[in-house]
Design a protein around this motif. Structure first.
Motif, PDB file in Angstrom:
ATOM      1  N   TYR A 103      96.523  53.109  37.396  1.00 58.76           N
ATOM      2  CA  TYR A 103      95.160  52.801  37.824  1.00 58.76           C
ATOM      3  C   TYR A 103      94.607  51.644  36.992  1.00 58.76           C
ATOM      4  O   TYR A 103      94.024  50.700  37.511  1.00 58.76           O
ATOM      5  N   PHE A 149     101.906  62.383  27.445  1.00 59.45           N
ATOM      6  CA  PHE A 149     100.592  62.986  27.195  1.00 59.45           C
ATOM      7  C   PHE A 149     100.754  64.435  26.785  1.00 59.45           C
ATOM      8  O   PHE A 149     101.353  65.228  27.524  1.00 59.45           O
ATOM      9  N   PHE A 154      95.509  59.875  31.216  1.00 61.45           N
ATOM     10  CA  PHE A 154      94.994  58.885  32.168  1.00 61.45           C
ATOM     11  C   PHE A 154      96.152  58.353  32.990  1.00 61.45           C
ATOM     12  O   PHE A 154      97.317  58.613  32.677  1.00 61.45           O
ATOM     13  N   ASN A 155      95.790  57.619  34.021  1.00 59.96           N
ATOM     14  CA  ASN A 155      96.821  57.056  34.885  1.00 59.96           C
ATOM     15  C   ASN A 155      96.974  55.575  34.564  1.00 59.96           C
ATOM     16  O   ASN A 155      96.127  54.766  34.947  1.00 59.96           O
ATOM     17  N   PRO A 156      98.037  55.208  33.855  1.00 60.70           N
ATOM     18  CA  PRO A 156      98.183  53.797  33.487  1.00 60.70           C
ATOM     19  C   PRO A 156      98.227  52.878  34.698  1.00 60.70           C
ATOM     20  O   PRO A 156      97.772  51.744  34.628  1.00 60.70           O
TER      21      PRO A 156
END
Lengths: 161, 497
Positions: A102, A133, A98-100
């Motif tokens: 965001y 990741f 995921f994109n932290p």
């Protein structure tokens, strides 16, 4: 390229302790208690200690709630503590990328919807924050906090090898 | 007890094994061979491109052999180099002819010339001249010199190998540095062995120390796999997203010895991908809320308004999809721009009158036709959008002015909006769809209106240009150029309306 070379001083570090923790929110308090005595022994200021606990709470809560979905495998919580620096690692085995950034902004912009408070707080509180990741396998969050503003290293600090 | 020649050989080998400069190697070889054979002077030549090049002389001025070279197989040393066999002889002092390469040498009387051999290949020759205290060199001299020459060949080849390795290493370093992506080699302890500048700038922005690289390498090595790829977000303080691929190099026992890691900065790419995901999420959430409200709304007029807003959102999403998709595909046909304007004018005239807005376009009446090649529907959309914006932005007694000029290759159309509300509604930003998307994402704006941005897209697809200028706070001039139809008969004459 002095800074890269200086990494030789730190090498691959091993954490002082690595714990397998059941994926349940009640474990957050156990980890807190486990760490509390060590922080006191190293004379961490109360404010820093509470900040680290808050970040750890949020990181573990995120890992438990969003990281481990299938089968709820245990989390891995590891730490290294010196009088100058505290390095915490929380690993979940969901393997979701995921994109932290965001989620951090999700917490600040109303229109974007719910969530992101934990990541926002972690970034605000800790001095260094890194996500690793390994898709489909694990997500590792490393959080670093210096015991005082003066403890920010003038050069890359030595860590336990 | 070691005899003197052996002592000389051992001493020379010791020096040659440690020497790293060719000048010093040649000097030692010259001095030792001279002492070894008790010769007056020595010369050394190397084989390069089927020629023998003289590179060093000991006991005579260096100028004597400067630029001296000859083909393999010719002359004394050329023959030795070609055949790989030593030659020992007494040279004629007068009357008889000497080998050509000896003519520049000071009174040569006797010579031993031996090949310098390395792995069965002759890399050069070593010559000693004029045995001191004897008329000629002995068999022993020849054998000693041959032994030494072979040893010299090893030292020279070792030096050349080092040079090649050094050059290769510099080349690889150059390649490393030329790469914008980070690349590094680390050992199994996480010690960086090789890395380029990009690594430094990725992990240590502004040269500030931090734990990022240490943490990164520790995590990577812990994975223990032979190869793989992962994504890393250096969230704070760096704010970068890295994609890395790594390969483990194993030792002969199968244990990982080194890791080669290639690191790419994908921050911008990720930001772009996620920008639109975020944007669509916001707009779809808005649509969902509107639909929900419309379903609950009992008053037909209010429901119509909500549905109208929903329809606007969908229309804007379609615009955005088209805008992101690159240049608009158009189907051109011959058109008269004035006809198209008049059609739209008729549609809006009544609305303008009703709202008390003045449409100033007297010059258009009786103006000659302007032939363009364009897609009719899209050009109509341009006028319609601009007039609709004017209708929304302008109040009673405010005006909208249409004018145009025909130039050599294009027609310039000016639509001037003159009204107090213009400054907020018709702005240069409203033509920039990226700016609007950013404003929505950042929460700075709640209204998405890509209509003006889309007319720029239409004009650009027709190879025209759109610009907006403001000469006063209450005036905005939208100007667009459209190329004239070159194939059309020259019906249109240059002129202004």
């Amino acid at each position: 390229m002095t800074l890269v070379s200086l990494c030789k001083n730190t090498k691959k570090y091993n954490f002082d302790k690595s714990l397998k923790v059941p994926s349940h929110v009640r474990e957050i308090e156990n980890i807190r208690q486990h760490l509390e005595g060590m922080f006191d022994l190293l004379k961490y200021p109360v404010k820093i200690k509470m900040s680290i606990f808050l970040a750890l709470d949020e990181a573990m809560a995120n890992a438990i709630e969003h990281g481990n979905i299938a089968g709820n495998p245990p989390l891995e919580v590891a730490y290294s503590l010196t009088e100058h620096v505290c390095i915490l690692q929380v690993v979940d085995f969901g393997g979701h990328t995921f994109n932290p950034e965001y989620f951090e902004r999700l917490a600040t912009i109303k229109d974007w919807g719910m969530g992101g408070r934990g990541i926002f707080l972690i970034k605000k509180i800790m001095d260094e924050v890194y996500y690793f990741f390994d898709p489909g396998k694990s997500t590792t969050l490393v959080m670093i906090k210096y015991s005082s503003p003066e403890a920010v290293p003038p050069s890359v600090p030595s860590l336990p090898l | 007890m070691i005899d003197k020649p052996t002592e000389l050989l051992i001493a020379a080998w010791g020096i040659l094994a440690a020497e790293n400069t060719i000048e010093r190697i040649l000097e030692v070889v010259g001095q030792t061979s001279r002492a070894l054979c008790e010769a007056e002077y020595t010369t050394i030549a190397f084989v390069e491109n089927n020629k023998l090049h003289y590179v060093h002389a000991e006991g005579i001025p260096a100028d004597s052999i400067k630029k001296l070279r000859h083909d393999l197989g010719t002359g004394l040393s050329g023959k030795v180099a070609a055949e790989g066999k030593p030659l020992r002889m007494r040279l004629p002092t007068s009357g008889e002819s000497k080998p050509s390469e000896l003519t520049n040498l000071p009174s040569p009387r006797s010579v031993v010339c031996v090949p310098m051999r390395f792995q069965g290949r002759t890399i050069g020759t070593l010559q000693v001249f004029n045995k001191l205290l004897a008329p000629e060199f002995s068999q022993d001299d020849e054998e000693r010199l041959q032994t030494f020459a072979d040893q010299t060949a090893i030292a020279v080849e070792r030096f050349r190998l080092n040079e090649r390795l050094f050059a290769e290493s510099r080349r690889i370093k150059g390649l490393f540095e030329a790469m914008t992506d980070g690349i590094m080699v680390v050992d199994s302890n996480g010690d960086p062995l090789m890395y380029n500048k990009a690594v430094e700038s990725l992990f240590f922005p502004d040269g500030r120390p931090n734990y990022a690289l240490t943490t990164y390498l520790s995590t990577l090595i812990k994975l223990g796999t032979s190869s793989g790829q992962a994504e890393v977000v250096l969230f704070k303080p760096h704010g970068v997203v890295l994609s890395n691929r790594y390969v483990a190099i194993h030792d002969k026992h199968g244990n990982p010895k080194e890791y080669v890691v290639s690191i790419r900065n994908i921050t911008d790419q990720r930001a772009l991908d996620r920008r639109f995901s975020q944007f669509f999420a916001i707009i779809l959430r808005k649509s969902d809320r509107l639909l929900h409200r419309a379903q609950k709304e009992k008053k037909p007029s209010a429901r119509r308004r909500l549905l109208c807003r929903l329809s606007n959102l969908s229309k804007n999403l379609v615009f955005l999809t088209e805008l992101r998709g690159g240049p608009l595909r158009i189907d051109k046909e011959p058109l008269n721009l004035i006809d198209i304007y008049n059609k739209i004018r008729l549609r809006f005239l009544h609305r303008f009158e009703k709202a008390g807005i003045k449409l100033v376009d007297e010059g258009i009446h009786g103006a000659p036709g302007i032939a363009i090649r364009a897609q009719k529907k899209l050009i109509m959309q341009v006028f319609e959008t601009l007039f609709a914006k004017g209708r929304l932005a302008l109040r009673k007694d405010e005006e909208i002015i249409f004018s145009h000029t025909v130039e050599k290759e294009c027609v310039k159309v000016f639509i001037t909006f003159h009204g107090s509300n213009i400054k907020e509604l018709i702005t240069p930003e409203s033509f920039d769809w990226n700016h609007q998307v950013d404003c929505i994402i950042e929460g700075e704006s709640r209204i998405l209106d890509l209509e003006l941005a889309f007319i720029r897209h239409i004009i650009q697809a027709h190879k025209g240009v759109v610009c907006i200028s403001k000469d006063a706070d209450d005036r905005a001039i939208v100007q667009f150029d459209i190329p004239l139809d070159e194939q059309a008969p020259k019906a249109q004459e240059e002129g202004n309306t």
